[in-house]
Design a protein around this motif. Sequence first.
Motif, short mmCIF file in Angstrom:
data_model
loop_
_atom_site.label_atom_id
_atom_site.label_comp_id
_atom_site.label_asym_id
_atom_site.label_seq_id
_atom_site.Cartn_x
_atom_site.Cartn_y
_atom_site.Cartn_z
N GLY A 69 -11.32 18.44 -15.04
CA GLY A 69 -11.41 19.21 -13.62
C GLY A 69 -12.11 18.83 -12.61
N GLY A 70 -12.39 17.51 -12.47
CA GLY A 70 -13.33 16.91 -11.15
C GLY A 70 -14.77 17.00 -11.76
N VAL A 71 -15.54 16.22 -10.71
CA VAL A 71 -16.85 16.10 -10.85
C VAL A 71 -17.66 16.35 -9.57
N GLU A 72 -18.55 17.21 -9.45
CA GLU A 72 -19.28 17.32 -8.22
C GLU A 72 -20.28 16.86 -7.83
N VAL A 73 -20.18 15.99 -6.73
CA VAL A 73 -21.22 15.26 -6.34
C VAL A 73 -21.85 15.76 -4.90
N CYS A 74 -23.05 15.42 -4.65
CA CYS A 74 -23.57 15.76 -3.42
C CYS A 74 -23.86 14.57 -2.65
N LEU A 75 -23.78 14.70 -1.10
CA LEU A 75 -23.90 13.67 -0.30
C LEU A 75 -24.71 14.16 0.94
N ALA A 76 -26.07 13.08 1.13
CA ALA A 76 -26.93 13.67 2.00
C ALA A 76 -26.66 13.12 3.52
N LYS A 77 -25.34 12.19 3.53
CA LYS A 77 -25.02 11.82 4.80
C LYS A 77 -23.56 11.59 4.48
N ASN A 78 -22.86 11.36 5.63
CA ASN A 78 -21.42 11.02 5.62
C ASN A 78 -21.17 9.46 4.97
N ILE A 79 -20.14 9.45 4.25
CA ILE A 79 -19.64 8.13 3.75
C ILE A 79 -18.36 7.61 4.41
N ASP A 80 -18.43 6.35 4.83
CA ASP A 80 -16.91 6.04 5.28
C ASP A 80 -17.01 4.21 5.17
#
Length: 574
Positions: free
Chosen positions: A271-282
């Motif tokens: 059902g998906g994995v929750e991740v955290c980003l400290a900044k935008n990723i492009d």
Amino acid sequence: MDAQGRGRADNIDPADQWVINPNTGEYELRLTPSTPQSAVPGPRRATVRNSTVAPERETVPKSPGREVPAPRRRRGAPEEPPARRGRRPVKKKAKGKKILMWTGGGLAFVLVAVSAAAYLYIQHLNDNITTASDDGASTGGFSKGKAINLLVIGTDKRTGAGNEGYGDAGSVGHADTTILLHVSKDRSNATALSIPRDLITDVPDCPTTQSDGTTKVIPGSTSVRFNTSLGQSGRTPSCTVRTVTELTGIQPDDFMVADFNAVKTLTDAVGGVEVCLAKNIDDSDSHLKLSKGTHNLTGEQALAFVRTRHSVGFGGDLSRITLQQQFLSALMRKLKSNSTLTSPSKMLKLADAGTKALTVDDNLNTIGKLKDLGLELGKLNPKNLTFTTVPVVDNPAEKTPVTVVLNNTTAPQVFSLIKSDTSFTAVKQKAAKEKAAVAARLKGTKSAASAVRVRILNGGADAGSAQETLTWLQNDEGVLKSENAGNAPAALAKTTLEYAPDQADQARRLAAIMGLSGSAMKPGKSVINSQGLPAITLTLGKDFKGAGVPLTSTAGSTPEGVQKSTADKVECAK
């Protein structure tokens, strides 16, 4: 024909009838006075007057509760209606038996149907499993009573729809992401050691089973990237196993291989994995575009997340390894959560997806064996699962470093900690017990190695360990006043060092050389060696791993400069 019917046919007195015996409370057949009565109370056998009727065939009336004969009808009285005769207990029981038969049969049918469905599903899962030969490179499979070393390999092979944007277009499937998962013997902790794909190392000769069943030795290579241990020159996962063993000194028990599709199907299954980003990723290369904050990733996004590197850290493979470790930590938290463990549909979906997505060694070739491994891994607490990376430095042979080489100062220490089954995470119960002993016995002056006089006994270690240790101490550590004293009187679980109070400085020096903890040091008395001089006694126990391998139980301590993280903590990618 029953006894009464046959009796009337043979002129038995019609007054004969069944009556209750007051002494026994049971029905008996009362005959005419001319017929002798049995002196034994209870049911009687009918006796025939006319000896021409077959005398050998005597009929014993049925016991009460089974069939009770009807009372004698008076002459001239009307016959009882047939309905009254239909109320006999025997007919009621027959009906009950019939109902029970149908109910039991229905239940049996349901059980058989369920069992058949379970069997078919297990067969389905078994059919999903893809195996590859370990070619004798592993230990032969994990054991429940021992530490587990599982090699997890992620390849860069493009298979399946939607994977055109990932990996090398012509890759045969190199060891792009490799993690050596060490699970402690008592299952209280584990270490996940990432091996950089760009690490320069040696790949040994690899005996490899071919499709026709023959064995071909694929020649090794020196000073090549680690990821070429798989795919290059026809190398199979067993060659990666051999490379890891030569690099770390740790021999894997089993291996698992996953390609790009595995990441997508497994994350979808939970059902998906929750991740955290400290900044935008492009990242245009991995096609990942995410804003700062928390995201639940599935399918393509999950794969892009573990493949991206240009938008995180320093933009290299080491930064991507950190990202992958964070993703795996989140995946483990999801797997251990109640929402997954208490959902039969999710568990079945996960089992189906897992068996389709992974290639395993031929020691894990059934769903039963995979289940046993899963149960062992399931005992882990995420807070005691440590992620770390093989310590490396930039390759000094390159002007613009692209590859890395081992950090020869810290890497051997990391390998030794794993080999000695030492946790990288403090397990409070163990740490507390060791603390007082270490403080009291290891602190103080240490004599020179040349002043240490020691007798070495084998108390449960592998055969030859005492001589191996003696040679190492004399040739490498300068402990020249040492001798092999043979086998100990009894086997010990733990290695011990016994010494007299005036020998404490010698004991502290030898403990430092051997990597012994304070609990291994046993204040006691000295012994006389072969030269007639007092000596301390080193007894190698079952925990002895080999000469030069530290035995210190320093849970939670890692070499300086080695980064680590635990699976229970949510960390945001930077």
